[in-house]
Design a protein around this motif. Structure first.
Motif, short mmCIF file in Angstrom:
data_model
loop_
_atom_site.label_atom_id
_atom_site.label_comp_id
_atom_site.label_asym_id
_atom_site.label_seq_id
_atom_site.Cartn_x
_atom_site.Cartn_y
_atom_site.Cartn_z
N SER A 146 -42.08 1.95 -11.25
CA SER A 146 -41.02 0.93 -11.17
C SER A 146 -41.11 0.14 -9.86
O SER A 146 -41.06 -1.10 -9.87
CB SER A 146 -39.63 1.58 -11.29
N ASN A 147 -41.28 0.86 -8.75
CA ASN A 147 -41.37 0.17 -7.46
C ASN A 147 -42.64 -0.67 -7.35
O ASN A 147 -42.61 -1.80 -6.83
CB ASN A 147 -41.32 1.18 -6.31
N ILE A 175 -37.21 -6.83 0.28
CA ILE A 175 -37.05 -5.96 -0.90
C ILE A 175 -38.37 -5.25 -1.19
O ILE A 175 -38.39 -4.03 -1.44
CB ILE A 175 -36.60 -6.78 -2.13
N ALA A 176 -39.48 -5.99 -1.14
CA ALA A 176 -40.80 -5.39 -1.37
C ALA A 176 -41.11 -4.33 -0.31
O ALA A 176 -41.65 -3.26 -0.63
CB ALA A 176 -41.87 -6.48 -1.35
N ALA A 177 -40.75 -4.61 0.94
CA ALA A 177 -40.96 -3.65 2.02
C ALA A 177 -40.14 -2.38 1.80
O ALA A 177 -40.61 -1.26 2.03
CB ALA A 177 -40.61 -4.28 3.36
N LEU A 178 -38.91 -2.57 1.34
CA LEU A 178 -38.02 -1.43 1.07
C LEU A 178 -38.58 -0.56 -0.05
O LEU A 178 -38.57 0.68 0.02
CB LEU A 178 -36.63 -1.94 0.69
N ILE A 190 -41.88 4.28 -1.90
CA ILE A 190 -43.09 4.91 -2.46
C ILE A 190 -43.70 5.87 -1.44
O ILE A 190 -44.04 7.02 -1.76
CB ILE A 190 -44.12 3.84 -2.87
N LEU A 191 -43.84 5.41 -0.20
CA LEU A 191 -44.40 6.25 0.86
C LEU A 191 -43.53 7.47 1.12
O LEU A 191 -44.01 8.59 1.31
CB LEU A 191 -44.56 5.43 2.15
N TYR A 192 -42.22 7.24 1.12
CA TYR A 192 -41.24 8.30 1.36
C TYR A 192 -41.33 9.38 0.29
O TYR A 192 -41.35 10.59 0.58
CB TYR A 192 -39.85 7.68 1.38
N SER A 193 -41.42 8.95 -0.96
CA SER A 193 -41.53 9.89 -2.08
C SER A 193 -42.86 10.64 -2.05
O SER A 193 -42.91 11.84 -2.35
CB SER A 193 -41.40 9.13 -3.42
N TYR A 240 -39.06 11.78 8.53
CA TYR A 240 -38.03 11.18 9.36
C TYR A 240 -38.38 9.75 9.81
O TYR A 240 -37.49 8.92 9.98
CB TYR A 240 -37.74 12.07 10.57
N SER A 241 -39.67 9.47 9.98
CA SER A 241 -40.08 8.11 10.34
C SER A 241 -39.74 7.13 9.23
O SER A 241 -39.17 6.06 9.47
CB SER A 241 -41.58 8.06 10.63
N LEU A 242 -40.09 7.48 8.01
CA LEU A 242 -39.83 6.60 6.87
C LEU A 242 -38.34 6.54 6.54
O LEU A 242 -37.85 5.52 6.06
CB LEU A 242 -40.63 7.08 5.65
N ASN A 243 -37.64 7.63 6.80
CA ASN A 243 -36.19 7.63 6.61
C ASN A 243 -35.53 6.65 7.58
O ASN A 243 -34.65 5.88 7.20
CB ASN A 243 -35.64 9.05 6.83
N GLY A 244 -35.98 6.69 8.85
CA GLY A 244 -35.46 5.74 9.83
C GLY A 244 -35.83 4.31 9.48
O GLY A 244 -35.02 3.39 9.64
#
Length: 262
Positions: free
Chosen positions: A39-40, A61-64, A69-72, A103-107
């Motif tokens: 989906s992303n 939006i694309a960056a988010l 994807i990276l976070y998952s 934590y990096s991607l969460n931030g």
């Protein structure tokens, strides 16, 4: 415990009845991961292909979505491997790397949401100045800051943890988070204080900025015509839902770690 190669293995002790329900867990998590990726990636692809969508709002939006994807990918692949493994373990260096990415991607998620909030604020409240303020250079700088700022701050405690002596080798979780500090023989007050500062920098301040920005937007749009209010609602409410989702995740993560809850 270490092996002949001096690799330190950490047991992930947060799995519940994994031997009984491993295939059920695997199928459910694999399906969720595939949906997230497909989906992303589809939306990112559409934004990339259509030049009419190369505006700051769609770029953010694309960056988010890319960050999602990276976070998952930081969590799901290892989780899927663990479901099919006899032992749920991970080497300490890889555990630290997973913690760093987590934590990096969460931030980065919160900073990207802040960027989107600022973009909407300029678009709705200062439409005539929008082309001047939100230039391509500005967007690139914001994106670079969103990913690099959390990474640089998270890298410090992770690097220090790499040199710490371990006395516990069972992590109470299914992936590596701040619980890794509970594995250290000696707890560091300095690391705890630094962790709070980083949490404020990459989570609390962006959330307050977003809430402040959206409050200004809603105040201005409330005094405007119905069409402006509709535009604000369509663009802002989805952002707030994502913000609420990630704020819940961070709160849950902090509570679990601090209360040492199962």
């Amino acid at each position: 415990m270490g092996d002949k190669c001096n690799a330190t293995f950490i047991t992930l002790g947060g799995h519940v009845e994994v031997h009984t329900y491993r295939f059920l867990y695997f199928v459910i998590m694999l399906a969720i991961y595939i949906v997230i990726i497909c989906s992303n990636s589809t939306i990112i692809g559409l934004i990339w292909i259509h030049k009419s969508l190369h505006d700051p709002m769609y770029i953010f939006i694309a960056a988010l979505l890319l960050n999602s994807i990276l976070y998952s990918t930081t969590i799901y692949p290892k989780l899927l491997i663990d479901f099919l493994s006899e032992k749920q373990s991970i080497t300490y260096p890889i555990c630290l790397f997973q913690c760093f990415l987590y934590y990096s991607l969460n931030g980065a998620e919160f900073l990207l949401l802040s960027a989107m909030a600022y973009d909407r604020y300029v678009s709705i409240c200062k439409p005539l100045q929008y082309p001047t303020i939100m230039r391509k250079t500005t967007v690139v700088i914001i994106l670079a800051f969103a990913w690099l700022a959390p990474a640089c701050q998270i890298a410090v405690p992770v690097a220090l943890s790499a040199k710490a002596k371990l006395c516990n080798f069972i992590l109470k979780g299914v992936f590596c988070n701040n619980s890794i500090y509970k594995l250290h023989c000696v707890s560091s007050a300095a690391l705890s204080v630094y962790g709070v500062i980083v949490l404020i920098n990459v989570t609390v301040i962006p959330v307050l900025f977003i809430l402040f920005t959206y409050t200004k937007i809603f105040i201005i749009t409330y005094k405007s015509c119905g069409e402006v209010r509709k535009k604000a609602a369509q663009t802002c409410f989805p952002h707030l839902l994502v913000l609420l989702n990630y704020s819940y995740l961070v709160t849950y993560d902090v509570i679990i770690v601090k209360l040492e809850s199962d």
